[in-house]
Design a protein around this motif. Structure first.
Motif, PDB file in Angstrom:
ATOM      1  N   GLU A   1       6.003   0.609  -3.659  1.00 19.23           N
ATOM      2  CA  GLU A   1       6.394   2.174  -2.991  1.00 19.23           C
ATOM      3  C   GLU A   1       5.275   3.095  -3.493  1.00 19.23           C
ATOM      4  O   GLU A   1       4.709   3.112  -4.480  1.00 19.23           O
ATOM      5  CB  GLU A   1       7.661   2.739  -3.592  1.00 19.23           C
ATOM      6  N   THR A   2       4.590   3.795  -2.559  1.00 18.29           N
ATOM      7  CA  THR A   2       3.460   4.427  -2.605  1.00 18.29           C
ATOM      8  C   THR A   2       3.528   5.808  -2.081  1.00 18.29           C
ATOM      9  O   THR A   2       3.854   6.180  -0.753  1.00 18.29           O
ATOM     10  CB  THR A   2       2.316   3.989  -2.116  1.00 18.29           C
TER      11      THR A   2
ATOM     12  N   THR B   1      -5.183   0.326   1.699  1.00 17.59           N
ATOM     13  CA  THR B   1      -3.704   0.564   1.765  1.00 17.59           C
ATOM     14  C   THR B   1      -3.142   0.852   3.166  1.00 17.59           C
ATOM     15  O   THR B   1      -2.150   0.188   3.707  1.00 17.59           O
ATOM     16  CB  THR B   1      -3.173   1.796   0.857  1.00 17.59           C
ATOM     17  N   VAL B   2      -3.594   1.720   3.917  1.00 17.00           N
ATOM     18  CA  VAL B   2      -3.233   1.942   5.284  1.00 17.00           C
ATOM     19  C   VAL B   2      -3.557   0.921   6.052  1.00 17.00           C
ATOM     20  O   VAL B   2      -2.603   0.648   6.940  1.00 17.00           O
ATOM     21  CB  VAL B   2      -4.047   3.500   5.897  1.00 17.00           C
TER      22      VAL B   2
ATOM     23  N   LEU C   1      -3.136  -2.257   5.277  1.00 18.68           N
ATOM     24  CA  LEU C   1      -2.039  -3.093   4.851  1.00 18.68           C
ATOM     25  C   LEU C   1      -0.852  -2.663   5.283  1.00 18.68           C
ATOM     26  O   LEU C   1      -0.022  -3.784   5.967  1.00 18.68           O
ATOM     27  CB  LEU C   1      -2.207  -3.506   3.284  1.00 18.68           C
ATOM     28  N   LYS C   2      -0.674  -1.585   5.211  1.00 20.70           N
ATOM     29  CA  LYS C   2       0.856  -0.971   5.511  1.00 20.70           C
ATOM     30  C   LYS C   2       1.129  -1.206   7.121  1.00 20.70           C
ATOM     31  O   LYS C   2       2.146  -1.535   7.777  1.00 20.70           O
ATOM     32  CB  LYS C   2       1.010   0.471   5.136  1.00 20.70           C
ATOM     33  N   GLN C   3      -0.013  -0.880   7.596  1.00 18.59           N
ATOM     34  CA  GLN C   3       0.028  -1.091   9.174  1.00 18.59           C
ATOM     35  C   GLN C   3       0.071  -2.436   9.848  1.00 18.59           C
ATOM     36  O   GLN C   3       0.646  -2.661  10.661  1.00 18.59           O
ATOM     37  CB  GLN C   3      -1.109  -0.231   9.753  1.00 18.59           C
TER      38      GLN C   3
ATOM     39  N   GLY D   1       2.091  -4.633   8.270  1.00 15.13           N
ATOM     40  CA  GLY D   1       3.231  -5.254   7.827  1.00 15.13           C
ATOM     41  C   GLY D   1       3.077  -5.921   6.381  1.00 15.13           C
ATOM     42  O   GLY D   1       3.990  -7.008   6.148  1.00 15.13           O
TER      43      GLY D   1
ATOM     44  N   GLN E   1       1.846   5.191  -7.136  1.00 15.17           N
ATOM     45  CA  GLN E   1       2.632   3.827  -7.063  1.00 15.17           C
ATOM     46  C   GLN E   1       3.501   3.779  -7.858  1.00 15.17           C
ATOM     47  O   GLN E   1       3.336   4.007  -9.262  1.00 15.17           O
ATOM     48  CB  GLN E   1       1.683   2.699  -7.005  1.00 15.17           C
TER      49      GLN E   1
ATOM     50  N   VAL F   1       4.424  -8.945  -3.709  1.00 15.98           N
ATOM     51  CA  VAL F   1       3.840  -7.830  -3.032  1.00 15.98           C
ATOM     52  C   VAL F   1       2.430  -7.772  -3.279  1.00 15.98           C
ATOM     53  O   VAL F   1       1.719  -8.329  -4.226  1.00 15.98           O
ATOM     54  CB  VAL F   1       4.446  -6.396  -3.759  1.00 15.98           C
TER      55      VAL F   1
ATOM     56  N   PRO G   1       4.112  -6.141   2.657  1.00 13.64           N
ATOM     57  CA  PRO G   1       4.769  -5.470   1.495  1.00 13.64           C
ATOM     58  C   PRO G   1       4.081  -5.092   0.555  1.00 13.64           C
ATOM     59  O   PRO G   1       3.081  -5.833  -0.249  1.00 13.64           O
ATOM     60  CB  PRO G   1       5.940  -6.562   1.293  1.00 13.64           C
ATOM     61  N   MET G   2       4.199  -3.852  -0.064  1.00 16.63           N
ATOM     62  CA  MET G   2       3.490  -3.192  -1.305  1.00 16.63           C
ATOM     63  C   MET G   2       4.263  -2.443  -2.293  1.00 16.63           C
ATOM     64  O   MET G   2       5.352  -2.044  -1.866  1.00 16.63           O
ATOM     65  CB  MET G   2       2.157  -2.279  -0.838  1.00 16.63           C
TER      66      MET G   2
END
Length: 290
Positions: free
Chosen positions: A118-119, A106-107, A109-111, A113, A177, A257, A115-116
């Motif tokens: 809300e976590t 997850t980290v 993927l978020k870094q 950019g 999530q 997402v 979209p996932m």
């Protein structure tokens, strides 16, 4: 012909399928149970049923164990040692380690950019209660799991605190999530060597289940996603440099997402939905590399 072993689950459909395919193409078959590998660090050899697997030409990693847990990372460390000693592996053990842990995946993927949903990630029960209040309905996920094992839906209300306590008893970290309306399906977008292969949908018409996994009655169906969905999944898998993977994607009213990038990918969904022999294509890819 090269000698290529499969690290996987004896009796497991995908592991056996991959080992059979290698045998058909090379005449050599070795399915290796990762729980039974013995690594000798001094000599650099690794033994399985009397054979030094460090002398093989390559390994294809299909499963690191039957149950997702931190111990899988330790098994992958053994394989990482062999890989860094020169034994070719598909996919690279370090790349697999980065997606096997849900939080690490997850980290990244978020870094990157991506979209996932809300976590919230926390060890604090009060913070978890606030997350459920914010989301209204949340999915609590273990850091190591597959096919929704150990996941729990918790809704805002009088029972939320007790349900969070119960989840916390078995999970030090709470990965929370916001629950999305999947419309009864989500997608597995498959890639081989970083190139798009196909997409299958996991569909569940069972009103008693909130997820689409085959464990909960989900079925594989053919799917033809939008260019936007394929492009997003391509961007997500590129962050991990896996030789074969499936990206779990949901198409929502606000756009696609990503839930996660699979550590090992799934042959059965591809074959059932698209009729594509993913194992055969993967072995051909590895033979070309070896």
């Amino acid at each position: 012909m090269p000698k290529i072993g499969v690290v996987g689950t004896p009796g497991g459909w995908s592991s056996e399928k991959l080992a059979d395919t290698i045998e058909q193409k090379t005449g050599f078959r070795l399915l290796i149970d990762p729980e039974k590998i013995c690594l000798d660090l001094d000599s650099g050899s690794a033994w399985y049923e009397g054979r030094d697997i460090s002398k093989l030409d390559a390994l294809m990693l299909k499963k690191a164990g039957t149950r997702y847990s931190p111990s899988l990372l330790d098994r992958l460390e053994i394989l990482r040692f062999l890989n860094e000693q020169g034994l070719k592996m598909f996919s690279n053990p370090y790349s697999i380690m980065r997606v096997l842990d849900r939080l690490s995946c997850t980290v990244t993927l978020k870094q990157g950019g991506i979209p996932m949903p809300e976590t919230t990630i926390t060890e604090d029960i009060e913070c978890a209660v606030e997350a459920v209040e914010k989301y209204g309905e949340a999915v609590f996920k273990p850091l190591y799991s597959s096919k929704a094992r150990g996941m729990k839906v918790i809704r805002r209300g009088a029972d939320a605190l007790k349900e969070i306590h119960d989840f916390k008893m078995e999970n030090d970290f709470m990965y929370i999530q916001k629950k999305l309306d999947l419309g009864g399906q989500d997608l597995g977008v498959a890639f081989l060597g970083g190139e798009y292969m196909t997409t299958y949908a996991r569909c569940n018409d069972n009103g008693d289940s909130w997820n689409t996994t085959t464990r909960s009655g989900g079925k594989y169906k053919a799917c033809f996603p939008s260019d936007e969905t394929i492009a997003l999944a391509h961007k997500a898998q590129k962050l991990f440099n896996l030789d074969f993977t499936c990206v779990d994607v949901a198409e929502t009213k606000d756009g696609p997402v990503v839930f996660e990038v699979s550590a090992f990918g799934g042959f059965r969904g591809i074959q059932t939905a698209s009729g594509i022999d993913a194992a055969g294509l993967y072995v051909d890819y590895v033979l070309a590399k070896v």
